[in-house]
Write an enzyme that holds these catalytic residues in place. Structure first.
Site, PDB file in Angstrom:
ATOM      1  CG  HIS A 187      43.840  42.926  37.545  1.00 23.22           C
ATOM      2  ND1 HIS A 187      44.588  43.449  38.580  1.00 23.22           N
ATOM      3  CD2 HIS A 187      43.542  43.990  36.747  1.00 23.22           C
ATOM      4  CE1 HIS A 187      44.718  44.753  38.416  1.00 23.22           C
ATOM      5  NE2 HIS A 187      44.091  45.121  37.303  1.00 23.22           N
ATOM      6  CG  ASP A 217      46.228  41.464  40.828  1.00 27.27           C
ATOM      7  OD1 ASP A 217      46.171  40.798  39.776  1.00 27.27           O
ATOM      8  OD2 ASP A 217      45.852  42.647  40.910  1.00 27.27           O
ATOM      9  CB  SER A 257      46.397  47.659  36.880  1.00 23.87           C
ATOM     10  OG  SER A 257      45.265  48.191  37.504  1.00 23.87           O
TER      11      SER A 257
END
Length: 241
Positions: free
Chosen positions: A89, A120, A195
């Site tokens: 993402h 992901d 992230s």
């Protein structure tokens, strides 16, 4: 992933945050991805002494989106050939990608060579031909994480606000699985921009997960989630050597 502007903040060697150089939004001519073997050992075969040494293989991921905006995340090298892991993402809307390694101010151009929406996770490759001076080792495909295992997390949160890398630590609170993927629930603190950061065992520095996201406002409990690194082995992109 956290939005950011192209300006920078002074301090040490980090005097600016330069966006990556322009790149084709069309990746039709990207180098074919046939998988690779992560590095088994660190340079000199000496395990790192702690987060201060592991951080040399961790990078800020700078993304120029197809909408001409700038956003950031975190990634980490896993072999000297210049392959990095991050969250899908973070780069899914990327027209150009750059990596800023610890101690540097400018983005090195990179490309997305593989990505999986369900897990992901994405693989990036440096394009300047210089590879990575430092990298992190991965836990093996049969190396099962343990409940209560002590872990560390490195990331570049809050976009431009926190130019320095951030370290936090905690334990594995829960091992979760669905029909499609495995997740580690950890109580190590993280903020947007982290992230793609490595979740590693504090005992030996091996990566057991990739930070994906977290929950907010749930009974005051700190709960962040990472993709179990065994999910990466299951995709067949990397080979144990």
């Amino acid at each position: 992933m956290e939005g950011a502007s192209s300006g920078g903040r002074g301090g040490g060697r980090r005097t600016s945050l330069a966006p990556p150089p322009p790149a084709r939004a069309d990746r039709a001519h990207a180098v074919p991805f046939g998988g690779f073997r992560p590095a088994a050992d660190w340079p000199g075969r000496a395990p790192p002494g702690g987060p201060s040494e592991i951080v040399r293989g961790v990078a800020r991921v700078v993304v120029q989106t197809t909408g001409a905006q700038l956003a950031t995340g975190t990634g980490f090298a896993i072999n000297p050939g210049g392959y990095f892991l991050t969250c899908n993402h973070v780069v899914e809307d990327a027209a150009a990608v750059g990596l800023i390694l610890d101690g540097y101010t400018e983005a090195r151009p990179a490309e997305v060579v593989a990505g999986d929406v369900v897990s992901d996770v994405a693989v990036l490759r440096l394009l300047d031909g210089h590879g990575a001076e430092s990298w992190l080792r991965l836990a093996g495909s049969g190396d099962e994480p343990r409940l209560g295992q002590a872990v560390g997390l490195l990331g570049y949160p809050l976009g431009e606000v926190g130019l320095e890398v951030t370290y936090s630590q905690g334990v594995v609170n829960s091992l979760r699985s669905t029909s499609t993927h495995r997740l580690l629930q950890i109580d190590a603190g993280a903020a947007p921009g982290s992230s793609g950061g490595p979740v590693f065992r504090r005992e030996d520095g091996r990566v057991i997960g990739i930070l994906g996201g977290g929950l907010e406002g749930r009974s005051g409990m700190l709960a962040n989630f990472a993709m179990d690194i065994r999910q990466l082995w299951a995709l067949g992109w990397v080979r144990e050597g």
